[in-house]
Design a protein around this motif. Structure first.
Motif, mmCIF file in Angstrom:
data_model
loop_
_atom_site.group_PDB
_atom_site.id
_atom_site.type_symbol
_atom_site.label_atom_id
_atom_site.label_comp_id
_atom_site.label_asym_id
_atom_site.label_seq_id
_atom_site.Cartn_x
_atom_site.Cartn_y
_atom_site.Cartn_z
ATOM 1 N N THR A 184 0.830 -1.212 0.000
ATOM 2 C CA THR A 184 0.000 0.000 0.000
ATOM 3 C C THR A 184 0.860 1.256 0.000
ATOM 4 O OG1 THR A 184 -1.712 -1.159 1.252
ATOM 5 C CG2 THR A 184 -1.829 1.246 1.238
ATOM 6 N N LYS B 16 9.431 8.539 4.919
ATOM 7 C CA LYS B 16 8.919 9.912 4.744
ATOM 8 C C LYS B 16 7.505 9.912 4.165
ATOM 9 C CE LYS B 16 10.618 14.264 2.861
ATOM 10 N NZ LYS B 16 11.537 14.867 1.891
ATOM 11 N N GLN B 17 7.206 8.950 3.299
ATOM 12 C CA GLN B 17 5.897 8.998 2.619
ATOM 13 C C GLN B 17 4.778 8.434 3.477
ATOM 14 O OE1 GLN B 17 8.498 7.059 1.726
ATOM 15 N NE2 GLN B 17 7.897 5.337 0.447
ATOM 16 N N ASP C 234 2.743 9.318 5.793
ATOM 17 C CA ASP C 234 2.167 10.431 6.535
ATOM 18 C C ASP C 234 0.680 10.145 6.774
ATOM 19 O OD1 ASP C 234 1.883 12.745 3.675
ATOM 20 O OD2 ASP C 234 1.063 10.746 4.024
ATOM 21 N N SER C 235 -0.040 11.166 7.200
ATOM 22 C CA SER C 235 -1.448 11.015 7.543
ATOM 23 C C SER C 235 -2.262 10.493 6.352
ATOM 24 C CB SER C 235 -1.969 12.388 7.988
ATOM 25 O OG SER C 235 -3.361 12.400 8.108
ATOM 26 N N MET C 236 -2.014 11.051 5.176
ATOM 27 C CA MET C 236 -2.734 10.631 3.971
ATOM 28 C C MET C 236 -2.454 9.167 3.653
ATOM 29 S SD MET C 236 -4.625 11.307 1.277
ATOM 30 C CE MET C 236 -4.741 13.019 0.846
ATOM 31 N N ALA C 237 -1.192 8.773 3.735
ATOM 32 C CA ALA C 237 -0.810 7.386 3.459
ATOM 33 C C ALA C 237 -1.435 6.452 4.495
ATOM 34 C CB ALA C 237 0.715 7.241 3.458
ATOM 35 N N VAL D 221 -4.240 6.801 5.983
ATOM 36 C CA VAL D 221 -5.653 6.617 5.633
ATOM 37 C C VAL D 221 -5.790 5.489 4.612
ATOM 38 C CG1 VAL D 221 -7.579 7.686 4.379
ATOM 39 C CG2 VAL D 221 -6.409 8.957 6.181
ATOM 40 N N ALA D 222 -4.954 5.537 3.585
ATOM 41 C CA ALA D 222 -5.006 4.480 2.566
ATOM 42 C C ALA D 222 -4.673 3.127 3.176
ATOM 43 C CB ALA D 222 -4.043 4.814 1.430
ATOM 44 N N LEU E 206 -5.143 2.142 6.346
ATOM 45 C CA LEU E 206 -6.268 1.683 7.179
ATOM 46 C C LEU E 206 -7.361 1.060 6.320
ATOM 47 C CD1 LEU E 206 -6.558 4.622 9.747
ATOM 48 C CD2 LEU E 206 -5.671 2.324 10.159
ATOM 49 N N VAL E 207 -7.632 1.668 5.181
ATOM 50 C CA VAL E 207 -8.657 1.125 4.285
ATOM 51 C C VAL E 207 -8.206 -0.218 3.722
ATOM 52 C CG1 VAL E 207 -9.874 1.487 2.097
ATOM 53 C CG2 VAL E 207 -9.633 3.368 3.709
ATOM 54 N N GLN F 174 -5.604 3.954 14.388
ATOM 55 C CA GLN F 174 -5.400 5.310 13.862
ATOM 56 C C GLN F 174 -4.072 5.896 14.321
ATOM 57 O OE1 GLN F 174 -9.074 6.892 15.275
ATOM 58 N NE2 GLN F 174 -8.343 7.268 17.353
ATOM 59 N N TYR G 12 1.590 3.543 13.699
ATOM 60 C CA TYR G 12 2.357 3.944 12.529
ATOM 61 C C TYR G 12 3.611 3.099 12.337
ATOM 62 C CZ TYR G 12 -0.285 8.208 11.325
ATOM 63 O OH TYR G 12 -1.250 9.107 10.904
ATOM 64 N N LYS H 223 -5.875 7.965 -4.426
ATOM 65 C CA LYS H 223 -6.468 7.896 -3.084
ATOM 66 C C LYS H 223 -7.643 8.862 -2.953
ATOM 67 C CE LYS H 223 -2.182 6.666 -0.648
ATOM 68 N NZ LYS H 223 -1.251 6.647 -1.794
ATOM 69 N N ARG I 4 -0.730 18.238 2.578
ATOM 70 C CA ARG I 4 -0.968 17.074 1.720
ATOM 71 C C ARG I 4 -2.256 16.346 2.083
ATOM 72 N NH1 ARG I 4 1.481 12.059 -0.659
ATOM 73 N NH2 ARG I 4 1.333 10.945 1.319
ATOM 74 N N THR I 5 -2.770 16.605 3.282
ATOM 75 C CA THR I 5 -4.014 15.946 3.677
ATOM 76 C C THR I 5 -5.225 16.664 3.092
ATOM 77 O OG1 THR I 5 -3.009 15.198 5.742
ATOM 78 C CG2 THR I 5 -5.405 15.236 5.654
ATOM 79 N N PRO J 173 -6.635 9.906 9.555
ATOM 80 C CA PRO J 173 -6.920 8.568 10.081
ATOM 81 C C PRO J 173 -8.063 8.569 11.099
ATOM 82 C CG PRO J 173 -4.564 8.903 9.935
ATOM 83 C CD PRO J 173 -5.202 10.216 9.631
ATOM 84 N N LEU K 50 -11.328 9.123 9.295
ATOM 85 C CA LEU K 50 -11.666 7.906 8.567
ATOM 86 C C LEU K 50 -12.261 6.854 9.502
ATOM 87 C CD1 LEU K 50 -11.490 6.070 5.986
ATOM 88 C CD2 LEU K 50 -9.321 5.263 6.918
ATOM 89 N N MET K 51 -11.622 6.661 10.673
ATOM 90 C CA MET K 51 -12.119 5.637 11.595
ATOM 91 C C MET K 51 -13.539 5.968 12.056
ATOM 92 S SD MET K 51 -9.781 3.312 11.708
ATOM 93 C CE MET K 51 -10.256 2.258 13.076
ATOM 94 N N VAL L 282 -11.167 7.015 -1.218
ATOM 95 C CA VAL L 282 -10.936 5.911 -0.270
ATOM 96 C C VAL L 282 -12.100 5.811 0.708
ATOM 97 C CG1 VAL L 282 -8.424 5.820 -0.416
ATOM 98 C CG2 VAL L 282 -9.485 7.332 1.250
ATOM 99 N N ASN M 136 -14.651 2.577 0.837
ATOM 100 C CA ASN M 136 -14.814 1.847 2.083
ATOM 101 C C ASN M 136 -16.281 1.745 2.474
ATOM 102 O OD1 ASN M 136 -14.913 2.053 5.340
ATOM 103 N ND2 ASN M 136 -13.237 0.768 4.662
ATOM 104 N N ARG N 127 -18.122 -0.771 0.172
ATOM 105 C CA ARG N 127 -17.785 -2.154 0.503
ATOM 106 C C ARG N 127 -18.425 -2.558 1.834
ATOM 107 N NH1 ARG N 127 -14.045 -3.740 3.741
ATOM 108 N NH2 ARG N 127 -12.962 -1.751 3.689
#
Lengths: 75, 313
Positions: free
Chosen positions: A13, A27-28, A30-33, A35-36, A38-39, A56, A59, B35, B149-150, B206, B209-210, B245, B249, B252
């Motif tokens: 992932t 480094k990559q 992060d919060s966005m990663a 989320v992916a 967790l899904v 959540q 990490y 994403k 980035r979020t 996160p 999302l949860m 995403v 989720n 599904r």
């Protein structure tokens, strides 16, 4: 589902190759990663992770595995 | 009771993946787009505000109706141009609505349209009035830092105007609501570290999302129970278009066939309270909203707050 399968989900992932993935070293991751991730984990565990809130903040492979074991989700 | 018409207006500036990459060279835009599901974001110009976007959307809709027939205005926004007085009063004036009409602000975000629909529908149901506007408008873009980035890849600025009428075929309801204030710190404004004194949007992805993963499927079950319906009775499902995403989720988890699951994110972005009405408008334009359908609407997010309803077209 075992620890190796979880490792594979994380590395696939997040597109990393570390055998002991940890956000403090990636480094990559992060919060966005996260989320992916967790899904992806929830999909692999067929929807059983929706109420596992500790994920959540998990990490690293070590932390994720510890949470999953605590909830009886790892073989 | 039914929705008579919908219009919308997006922020003037378009931000493609190239724009974000130019500001943030280390970002993997392909990965981000996969994403988020968003390819184009719409950001308010320097001279645009939530109110100005709301006026545009409202004027577009009202060009087809008699303004004197409007009995009320629910203005949903978390980007108010005014706190005292309510921005709804300014909007009422700029839309040249009649003096008899009520007008108030409703401070909700992602759940805001369904909240607004619930309040307006309830007022119409009392029998005191015939038509109400629900106008949603947000300029979250003004709060988002270039390097976030979020949030930056997801959110767009925009407004929507929906006209609700008491008469005619169709119905709206039942409604369900859910609130969890413990989630407040996870999607909020904070002081910028880079620009002291400036409020910036903070989202703990996160955690949000949860909340979604846990609350939304249960809320769908609750709503269907209240409506005495099953998943199979619902022709179309329209959730707040948070990100790809999140939508994947939900689909599904609730086990919704793709052909009954409305998606409207790629060229619009997450317009907060307007995602549902904009998606409804696009579905209408595509001929998907014929009479006699059962449509489940559900907004969820900042607050935490959640609201859902069944719309029978």
């Amino acid at each position: 589902m075992d620890e190796n399968a979880v490792r594979e989900i994380i590395t696939h992932t997040l597109e990393i190759s570390d055998t002991e993935p940890d956000a403090s070293q990636e480094k990559q991751w992060d919060s966005m990663a996260h989320v992916a991730l967790l899904v992806a984990l929830d999909t692999a565990f067929e929807g059983k992770l929706a109420n596992v809130e500790e994920l959540q903040d998990a990490y690293s492979l070590e932390n994720i595995v510890a949470v999953l074991r605590k909830h009886g989700l790892l073989s | 009771m039914r929705i008579l018409d919908i219009e919308y207006c997006l922020g003037r500036q378009q931000e493609s993946d190239g724009s974000l990459k130019a500001d943030n060279p280390t970002w993997d835009m392909q990965s981000l787009t996969e994403k988020t599901g968003v390819r184009v974001r719409h950001i308010a110009g320097a001279d645009e505000t939530a109110l100005s976007l709301a006026v545009k959307a409202g004027d577009r809709l009202l060009s087809r109706f008699d303004r004197e027939s409007i009995d009320g205005l629910v203005y949903v926004t978390q980007s108010p141009d005014s706190t005292i007085p309510a921005t709804a009063c300014l909007l009422h004036q700029q839309l040249r609505l009649p003096g008899k009409a009520f007008a108030f602000d409703l401070n909700q975000g992602c759940s805001g349209f369904v909240y607004g629909l619930g309040v307006a529908a309830s007022l119409l149901e009392l029998g005191q009035m015939e038509r109400s506007l629900i106008i949603c408008a947000e300029t979250y873009g003004k709060y988002i830092e270039k390097g976030d980035r979020t949030c930056r890849p997801i959110f767009s600025d925009g407004a929507s105007a929906v006209l609700l009428g008491k008469s005619g075929k169709g119905s709206i309801g039942p409604f369900i609501y859910q609130t969890d204030g413990t989630g407040a710190p996870n999607l909020t404004l904070k002081k910028s570290a880079q620009n002291p004194g400036k409020d910036v949007l903070f989202m703990d992805g996160p955690r949000v999302l949860m909340f979604t993963m846990s609350a939304v499927p249960k809320a769908v079950v609750h709503l269907l129970q209240r409506a005495n319906m099953s998943i199979d009775d619902i022709d179309l499902f329209l959730f707040h278009q948070a990100s790809r995403v999140v939508l994947d989720n939900i689909r599904r988890s609730v086990n919704i066939p793709e052909e009954r699951f409305i998606r409207c994110l790629e060229d619009v972005g997450n317009t907060v309270s307007s995602t549902i009405p904009i998606a409804l408008r696009k579905a209408m334009d595509a001929g998907e909203m014929r009479n006699g359908l059962n449509v489940l609407l559900m907004g969820f997010g900042v607050g935490y707050s959640l609201a859902g309803c069944i719309l029978r077209t």
